[in-house]
Each structure stands twice: as structure tokens, then as C-alpha cells.
Design an enzyme around this catalytic site. Structure first.
Site, PDB file in Angstrom:
ATOM      1  N   HIS A   1      71.499  98.137   1.439  1.00  0.00           N
ATOM      2  CA  HIS A   1      70.824  98.678   2.615  1.00  0.00           C
ATOM      3  C   HIS A   1      71.163  97.851   3.861  1.00  0.00           C
ATOM      4  O   HIS A   1      70.765  96.704   3.966  1.00  0.00           O
ATOM      5  CB  HIS A   1      69.308  98.654   2.362  1.00  0.00           C
ATOM      6  CG  HIS A   1      68.491  99.233   3.454  1.00  0.00           C
ATOM      7  ND1 HIS A   1      67.610  98.492   4.202  1.00  0.00           N
ATOM      8  CD2 HIS A   1      68.421 100.502   3.929  1.00  0.00           C
ATOM      9  CE1 HIS A   1      67.019  99.267   5.080  1.00  0.00           C
ATOM     10  NE2 HIS A   1      67.481 100.488   4.936  1.00  0.00           N
TER      11      HIS A   1
ATOM     12  N   HIS B   1      71.117  99.929  13.294  1.00  0.00           N
ATOM     13  CA  HIS B   1      69.993 100.732  12.816  1.00  0.00           C
ATOM     14  C   HIS B   1      69.172 101.319  13.953  1.00  0.00           C
ATOM     15  O   HIS B   1      68.865 102.511  13.976  1.00  0.00           O
ATOM     16  CB  HIS B   1      69.072  99.910  11.906  1.00  0.00           C
ATOM     17  CG  HIS B   1      67.881 100.698  11.472  1.00  0.00           C
ATOM     18  ND1 HIS B   1      66.685 100.688  12.163  1.00  0.00           N
ATOM     19  CD2 HIS B   1      67.708 101.575  10.446  1.00  0.00           C
ATOM     20  CE1 HIS B   1      65.835 101.508  11.574  1.00  0.00           C
ATOM     21  NE2 HIS B   1      66.424 102.050  10.534  1.00  0.00           N
TER      22      HIS B   1
HETATM   23  O1  G3P Z   1      68.964 105.590   4.866  1.00  0.00           O
HETATM   24  C1  G3P Z   1      68.050 105.203   3.912  1.00  0.00           C
HETATM   25  C2  G3P Z   1      67.138 104.270   4.600  1.00  0.00           C
HETATM   26  O2  G3P Z   1      67.959 103.331   5.220  1.00  0.00           O
HETATM   27  C3  G3P Z   1      66.329 105.021   5.604  1.00  0.00           C
HETATM   28  O3  G3P Z   1      65.601 104.162   6.373  1.00  0.00           O
HETATM   29  O4  G3P Z   1      65.144 103.381   8.611  1.00  0.00           O
HETATM   30  O5  G3P Z   1      66.385 101.920   7.041  1.00  0.00           O
HETATM   31  O6  G3P Z   1      67.493 103.901   8.027  1.00  0.00           O
HETATM   32  P1  G3P Z   1      66.183 103.303   7.564  1.00  0.00           P
HETATM   33 CA    CA Z   2      69.540 104.117   6.884  1.00  0.00          CA
END
Ligand code: G3P
Ligand code: CA
Length: 314
Positions: free
Chosen positions: A37, A79
């Protein structure tokens, strides 16, 4: 092969299946995708080469990219919609919305120092001065060595984000590998964005994200619609229960929850039968998955094949 269903529960699910669909067994541990992530963002500044390099070293199958677009139309990997949380540098360049800055401005920003300030126990000198990568720089650095899990962020406010994404995937010869072995998965909270991607390139595998404001039930109610264009769903981990996993698998939709940190919650989701998960510490997930976990490219290929077999009713 582990199964998360007892005989009685399996019979109930079979009865509830859409006509013609095959029941889909739960994946083995070595088929659970380890999606880094924002890279190994628990240990290095998110969406930097440092975070991606570390994720791959730790065994991640995919590295994630969140896309924003500069005022002069370049896809960059960040992000947040604004620079304020993670960028340091001249205020006129490194604060406010990314969409109001040129690439030249963006490239003056340091996205490593905030991490050292926020996590002094994980700070490293080499994180100072790290730059926001463009998507092209990421693809150029890793080429076909890894798998990419790319999210269109704020796509309804970005002009032609999907076109630029598909053009880059074509330029870097990733369209066919995306189709054949899921070397690229495209994810979004926006169904409209995913449908634009599909209109541009129908073969790209798509993942529909769901916000944490949803519930298992509200997601289940949308699965028939999602099944028309996506190969899987990305729910918040708090919305995942056995019913959601079963309902998704009954439609041959993979389930990739976000965002995991602790080993106990990883184990609980694996027991529910998820097919992958977004992890801030990919090494922890790799450890939970155990010695059978296969390499990233093989894992993605197996996931693609399992999906195709499910759709074909094999
Ligand atoms: O894309 C999956 C997850 O990353 C969604 O949450 O806010 O971290 O992009 P975010
Ligand atoms: Ca994401």
C-alpha cells in the site's frame, strides 16, 4: 486447498449462485496477493522509490500507485489531492492542490522529510529530499519486473486522466501483460472512471473500490453492477465478512481489502477467504502467508488464471 465453507454453508452458497456461475474455492495462502500500500509505506515515505524498492525486497506482489494530475497534464504518484501533508519545500510549489501546480513546481518538493518528522524511530537520512515520482518514472524504473496496482484519484476533476494512463501503459508494453497475467490492475472509487478506462481499453482488469462508509450489505447490493466491468472489489477491511466474500466469489469477483497493518487482522481476513490485501508492512503479510508464498509475477498470473477459470465455469 483450504476451504472457508462448511458443507452446509457451501450448499447454501451454491443455491444462491447466479445461473451458470461456478462456486469458487477460497485461495491458498500462496494465492493471496501481497499488495504494498503506497509501497512499504509503514517503513519508508509513501509513494517514493525508497518505499517501492523496499516493498519488492520484502516480497510484495504488487506496488500501489495513487494518481494525481499536474496543471500541465502529467500523472504523478501521490495519495492526497493536496501537497500539504507530505510535501516540504517552497510554499508556492509545495502546498495546496496538486492540480494547480506544474510538474516543474512539483519536482521541487521533498516528500521524505515529513516521514522522518512523523516517525523519528523509522527516520533515515536518505529519505530527505526524495521526490514525487511521475507514473512514467515508476514504469521506467520497474518495467516488467513487478506488478502495478494503479488508482485513479479524483478522476472526475482531472482532464483525461484515464487516457493518459492507458497511453502510458501502452507505451511501456503493459497492456497485454495486464490482460494475460494481471501485471497491472486499475482501481478506483469512481465507477465512471473505471468505465472510461474500459471504453479506452476493454482488456484491462479493473477493481472497484468501496469507501469505508459502505457496509457489507450495501456493497453486496452493488455486486451485480460491478460484475459487468470489474474483476474484483476493494472494500475497507472493516466491511469484509463471510457473506461479502461469498457473494463476490459467487460472481467471480476477487476481494482485496485495504488497509492492513497487524498480523492478526491479516490472518482473520485470510480465514474469510480474501484473495489479496493492501498492506503498509508487506514483510508482515509475507510472513503471515508463509513459506509457500510464490513470487509476484507468478502470484498475479495465478490470480488471473483463477479468475478466468471461474468465469469459464471450470
Ligand atoms: O486503493 C486502496 C486503498 O489505498 C484505498 O485507500 O485512501 O489509501 O487510497 P487510500
Ligand atoms: Ca489507494
Amino acid at each position: 486447498m483450504r476451504s472457508f465453507l462448511t458443507g452446509g454453508a457451501l450448499a447454501l452458497v451454491l443455491l444462491a449462485l447466479p445461473a451458470g456461475a461456478a462456486a469458487r474455492p477460497a485461495p491458498d495462502n500462496d494465492q493471496v496477493l501481497n499488495i504494498a500500500h503506497r509501497g512499504a509505506s509503514g517503513l519508508a515515505p509513501e509513494h517514493t522509490f525508497a518505499a517501492y524498492d523496499l516493498a519488492l525486497k520484502q516480497g510484495a506482489d504488487y506496488i500501489e500507485q495513487d494518481l494525481q494530475q499536474t496543471s500541465d497534464g502529467t500523472l504523478v504518484v501521490l495519495h492526497d489531492e493536496t501537497l500539504d501533508r507530505t510535501a516540504r519545500g517552497p510554499a508556492e510549489n509545495c502546498s495546496g492542490p496538486v492540480a494547480t501546480k506544474t510538474l516543474e513546481q512539483i519536482k521541487t518538493c521533498d516528500v521524505g522529510s515529513w516521514f522522518n518528522e512523523r516517525y523519528p524511530e523509522r527516520a533515515r537520512e536518505e529519505y530527505v529530499g526524495l521526490r514525487i515520482p511521475t507514473l512514467e518514472e515508476v514504469l521506467r524504473r520497474y518495467r516488467h519486473r513487478t506488478n502495478y496496482y494503479i488508482e485513479t484519484k479524483n478522476p472526475d476533476r482531472a482532464n483525461r486522466m484515464e487516457e493518459r494512463l492507458v497511453a502510458l501503459l501502452e507505451e511501456y508494453h503493459l497492456l497485454r501483460p495486464a490482460q494475460r497475467r494481471w501485471q497491472v490492475l486499475v482501481q478506483s472509487f469512481s465507477p465512471a472512471s473505471l468505465l472510461r478506462v474500459r471504453a479506452l481499453e476493454p482488456s484491462l482488469p479493473l477493481i472497484q473500490l468501496f469507501s469505508s462508509r459502505e457496509t457489507s450489505e450495501s456493497i453486496q447490493a452493488r455486486l451485480d453492477a460491478v460484475d459487468e466491468y470489474a474483476v474484483g472489489i476493494g472494500p475497507s477491511k472493516t466491511d469484509v465478512d463471510a457473506e461479502l466474500v461469498q457473494a463476490a466469489h459467487a460472481r467471480c469477483l476477487d476481494v482485496h481489502p485495504y488497509t492492513l497493518e497487524e498480523t492478526e487482522e491479516m490472518r482473520a481476513l485470510i480465514d474469510l477467504g480474501v484473495d489479496g490485501m493492501f498492506a503498509n508492512f508487506p514483510a508482515r503479510l509475507e510472513e503471515v502467508l508463509g513459506k509457500d508464498a510464490v513470487g509476484g509475477k507468478q502470484a498475479a498470473k495465478r490470480a488471473a488464471r483463477a479468475h478466468a477459470d471461474c468465469v469459464a465455469g471450470v
